[in-house]
Scaffold this motif. Structure first.
Motif, short mmCIF file in Angstrom:
data_model
loop_
_atom_site.label_atom_id
_atom_site.label_comp_id
_atom_site.label_asym_id
_atom_site.label_seq_id
_atom_site.Cartn_x
_atom_site.Cartn_y
_atom_site.Cartn_z
N MET A 48 -6.50 9.96 -17.65
CA MET A 48 -6.90 11.28 -17.15
C MET A 48 -6.27 11.65 -15.80
SD MET A 48 -10.78 11.99 -18.31
CE MET A 48 -10.37 13.74 -18.29
N LEU A 49 -5.79 10.67 -15.07
CA LEU A 49 -5.18 10.98 -13.77
C LEU A 49 -3.85 11.73 -13.94
CD1 LEU A 49 -5.80 7.63 -11.87
CD2 LEU A 49 -6.53 9.88 -11.06
N LYS A 50 -3.66 12.76 -13.13
CA LYS A 50 -2.40 13.49 -13.13
C LYS A 50 -1.32 12.62 -12.48
CE LYS A 50 -4.59 17.99 -12.28
NZ LYS A 50 -4.74 19.09 -11.28
N PRO A 51 -0.06 12.91 -12.74
CA PRO A 51 1.00 12.24 -11.97
C PRO A 51 0.77 12.52 -10.48
CG PRO A 51 1.93 13.38 -13.86
CD PRO A 51 0.49 13.78 -13.79
N GLY A 52 0.80 11.48 -9.67
CA GLY A 52 0.49 11.60 -8.25
C GLY A 52 -0.98 11.42 -7.93
N GLY A 53 -1.81 11.35 -8.99
CA GLY A 53 -3.26 11.14 -8.79
C GLY A 53 -3.54 9.72 -8.34
N ARG A 54 -4.62 9.56 -7.61
CA ARG A 54 -4.94 8.25 -7.04
C ARG A 54 -6.15 7.59 -7.72
NH1 ARG A 54 -3.01 7.39 -1.67
NH2 ARG A 54 -0.84 8.12 -1.62
N LEU A 55 -6.03 6.28 -7.93
CA LEU A 55 -7.13 5.44 -8.40
C LEU A 55 -7.51 4.53 -7.25
CD1 LEU A 55 -8.96 4.39 -10.72
CD2 LEU A 55 -7.10 2.81 -11.31
N VAL A 56 -8.76 4.64 -6.79
CA VAL A 56 -9.24 3.89 -5.62
C VAL A 56 -10.47 3.09 -6.04
CG1 VAL A 56 -10.18 4.11 -3.29
CG2 VAL A 56 -8.41 5.71 -4.07
N VAL A 57 -10.38 1.76 -5.94
CA VAL A 57 -11.47 0.91 -6.44
C VAL A 57 -11.85 -0.16 -5.42
CG1 VAL A 57 -12.30 -0.49 -8.36
CG2 VAL A 57 -10.55 1.25 -8.78
N ILE A 58 -13.16 -0.28 -5.16
CA ILE A 58 -13.70 -1.34 -4.30
C ILE A 58 -14.39 -2.34 -5.21
CG2 ILE A 58 -15.21 -1.90 -2.36
CD1 ILE A 58 -15.08 1.11 -1.58
#
Length: 305
Positions: free
Chosen positions: A228-238
């Motif tokens: 679902m993330l667009k190109p350039g979209g960020r995935l941030v996980v703790i």
């Protein structure tokens, strides 16, 4: 300090929200709303064209969403594993960024009625969603010895898993295990006093993961997020323990949670992500002192290519 902050103190707040690289009019997702700390910070960086969807399956968390600006905020009372279905329901096909703080809320550990902590007596429950599913007591009383040993070994990384499982089965034959006190009476003898708290935490972690199907839910969410993330979209996980961290690391490195490498002719790994931080980000000493829960936290950030 307001009730939602007491409910849960956000970990690595600035670092994680900065990692989203927020554009004011973008669409973002916080899949672990909790006390709303991360969501509140994300919303502060969005304008009227931006929107935030926040997921949480817990009724107590839903109460913390009251008062949020509904024009640019939607609370979704659901497990984050159903990310794609709910976003499509709201008309979103792609997103600009997703944040996940995978730790259990401070509130859950401090509420004796929820059964997440060995510090209090109470029902052995551990369900994030109290509307459905089996409790920790159900697991302890109905799983066979091998199933219990596997859970304790895989999710708690306990070397004595088989002995502990055998003791549980023997004890429940005499009396049903219903409370935290009942359970502690069975497992405490296996741990030396100097390691008792750490090992008990591992036992409770293993049960919690099984009760809430945390590994399956995380696998589903990460897979759907990568689509679902667009190109350039960020995935941030703790993350907070090695099992979930390994899954996140694998996805960001190889594009799948199993870590299977698909290489091109030149030996370069084909992956839909670019690592933003090659070294994991951890809390500084001041945050660890202020919020002990943060001590095992690791932050990973990747960008969709």
């Amino acid at each position: 300090m307001n009730d939602s902050q007491v409910y849960h103190v956000p970990v690595l707040l600035k670092e994680s929200v900065d990692g989203l690289n927020i554009e004011k009019g973008g669409v973002f997702v916080d899949v672990t709303f909790g006390g709303g700390g991360h969501s509140r910070e994300i919303l502060s960086r969005l304008d009227a064209d931006g929107h935030l969807y926040s997921f949480d399956q817990d009724a107590d968390a839903e109460k913390n969403a009251e008062g949020f600006d509904k024009d640019k905020f939607t609370f979704v009372r659901s497990n984050f594993r159903f990310l794609k279905n709910f976003l499509r329901y709201y008309g979103e096909e792609q997103i600009d960024g997703l944040l996940a703080d995978l730790g259990v809320s401070s509130h859950h550990f401090d509420d004796s009625d929820r059964g997440f902590s060995f510090r209090f007596d109470g029902n052995l429950d551990m369900r994030m969603n109290q509307r459905a599913g089996k409790t920790a007591a159900d697991v302890v009383n109905t799983y066979d010895e091998k199933q219990l040993a596997d859970i304790l070994y895989l999710y708690g990384e306990l070397k004595q898993s088989r002995k502990i499982a055998a003791a549980i089965v023997k004890a429940r034959a005499q009396k049903k295990v219903e409370t935290i006190a009942d359970f502690l009476d069975i497992v405490k003898p296996f741990f030396k006093s100097e390691r008792e708290k750490k090992d008990m935490a591992k036992v409770f972690q293993a049960l919690r993961i099984e009760v809430n199907h945390e590994m399956d839910a995380l696998r589903d969410m990460l897979t759907e997020a990568s689509h679902m993330l667009k190109p350039g979209g960020r995935l941030v996980v703790i993350t907070y323990h090695s099992l979930e961290d390994r899954m996140v690391k694998n996805l960001m490195k190889t594009g799948n949670v199993e870590g299977k490498e698909d290489k091109d002719f030149f030996g370069k790994i084909n992956t839909p992500f670019r690592l933003v931080n090659r070294q994991v980000i951890v809390p500084d000493g001041e945050e660890m002192e202020r919020n002990p829960r943060s001590r095992s936290a690791k932050l990973r950030i990747a960008e969709k290519i």
